[in-house]
Design a protein around this motif. Structure first.
Motif, PDB file in Angstrom:
ATOM      1  N   ARG A  34     -48.741  51.029 -53.554  1.00  0.00           N
ATOM      2  CA  ARG A  34     -48.624  50.045 -54.639  1.00  0.00           C
ATOM      3  C   ARG A  34     -47.854  48.872 -54.035  1.00  0.00           C
ATOM      4  NH1 ARG A  34     -48.280  49.893 -60.518  1.00  0.00           N
ATOM      5  NH2 ARG A  34     -46.583  48.543 -61.244  1.00  0.00           N
ATOM      6  N   PRO A  62     -54.544  43.654 -51.957  1.00  0.00           N
ATOM      7  CA  PRO A  62     -54.269  43.833 -53.391  1.00  0.00           C
ATOM      8  C   PRO A  62     -52.792  43.581 -53.701  1.00  0.00           C
ATOM      9  CG  PRO A  62     -54.450  45.962 -52.307  1.00  0.00           C
ATOM     10  CD  PRO A  62     -54.808  44.937 -51.270  1.00  0.00           C
ATOM     11  N   HIS A  64     -50.239  44.447 -56.547  1.00  0.00           N
ATOM     12  CA  HIS A  64     -50.067  45.251 -57.752  1.00  0.00           C
ATOM     13  C   HIS A  64     -48.869  44.803 -58.594  1.00  0.00           C
ATOM     14  CE1 HIS A  64     -52.070  48.023 -54.754  1.00  0.00           C
ATOM     15  NE2 HIS A  64     -52.943  47.977 -55.740  1.00  0.00           N
ATOM     16  N   ARG A 145     -50.074  44.353 -62.101  1.00  0.00           N
ATOM     17  CA  ARG A 145     -49.759  45.308 -63.160  1.00  0.00           C
ATOM     18  C   ARG A 145     -48.322  45.208 -63.662  1.00  0.00           C
ATOM     19  NH1 ARG A 145     -52.156  50.319 -59.643  1.00  0.00           N
ATOM     20  NH2 ARG A 145     -54.239  49.434 -59.287  1.00  0.00           N
TER      21      ARG A 145
END
Length: 291
Positions: A34, A62, A64, A145
């Motif tokens: 993450r 990515p 997160h 997120r």
């Protein structure tokens, strides 16, 4: 700041034994990766964060979670919570001038009494602030997120931490304004959270690179990319789960830049994301997939 330090976060709903902080998330090779991105303080030099983000996105890294402080809070909030595209952030950097910030500062100190006269001289600031008023910690974009913001509490002389799921009534708009309130240029922002009332200002005063916050459970990053745009300041001891990016900016200071200086800062941010950096980050993802 040691990753093992407990962080004072606004978690009033937790038991008293944990009310003073949250434990740093443990990192194990077997855990799913993450990735959190820490966007440091740095004043106008924070424009380089947009360049760093642009390169990460281009390389398919990515993101997160994002943790931002001061200038980093602005970039992080507009990307993750308002939902601006990277190219919009960079376009703002191209249009931004130091006089816009000074004019807006005067407008704030005059309690917005002459807003209709000052606003045309504030550049993109008024329109972007109106967008921020409609944003929140829990409606995020671009695959992010969790969003964390760091402010400095003038009364307690310590940082205060806010995050998705742990904002406890504080609005994102107020928290970001406080985190980016450069002392003397802007007044502190009063923020009420439950039974607590804090006078908050520039988070860079007490935690300019909130690496430990990014690794805490409120954010939950197992691996962290630090974009450090400060003029001065040491690079903390790290481990294999942290990549520290520090753009070299010869033409942009904390509160000054030459003509088109912020464009140069963006390019410096891009240049700092080298192939070596990208390879190391991709290694995190490869190792996780193989585990």
């Amino acid at each position: 700041m040691s990753p093992a330090r407990r962080i004072d976060v606004i978690l009033m709903t937790l038991p008293a034994s944990r009310a003073n902080g949250i434990a740093v998330a443990s990192v194990r090779a077997s855990e799913r990766v993450r990735i959190g991105v820490v966007l440091s303080a740095g004043g106008l030099r924070g424009a380089a964060h947009a360049g760093v983000l642009r390169q990460l996105v281009r390389h398919g890294i990515p993101i997160h979670a994002i943790v931002g402080v001061s200038a980093g809070a602005v970039v992080g909030a507009y990307y993750a919570a308002v939902g601006l595209e990277i190219e919009e952030l960079i376009a703002d950097a191209e249009r931004f001038r130091g006089r816009h910030l000074l004019t807006y500062s005067l407008n704030v100190h005059l309690d917005h009494r002459f807003e209709h006269r000052f606003e045309p001289w504030c550049g993109v600031i008024p329109d972007r602030l109106r967008q921020l008023e409609r944003a929140s910690f829990d409606r995020l974009h671009h695959g992010v997120r969790a969003l964390g913001i760091v402010c400095h509490d003038l009364s307690a002389g310590r940082p205060r931490y806010f995050a998705t799921g742990f904002e406890h009534g504080a609005t994102l708009h107020d928290v970001v304004r406080a985190s980016a309130s450069i002392p003397r240029l802007f007044p502190a922002v009063p923020v009420a959270c439950g039974q607590h009332a804090w006078n908050l200002t520039d988070g860079g005063l007490s935690d300019p690179v909130p690496l430990a916050f990014a690794r805490a459970r409120a954010i939950g990053a197992t691996h962290v990319i630090v974009s450090d745009c400060r003029w001065l300041g040491r690079v903390a001891a790290t481990d294999e789960h942290v990549v520290w990016i520090r753009p070299r900016m010869a033409h942009t200071g904390t509160l000054w830049s030459p003509h088109r200086g912020l464009v140069a800062a963006v390019r410096d941010g891009e240049a700092a994301v080298t192939e070596e950096v990208v390879t190391r980050i991709r290694g995190w993802l490869t190792n996780s997939a193989a585990a």
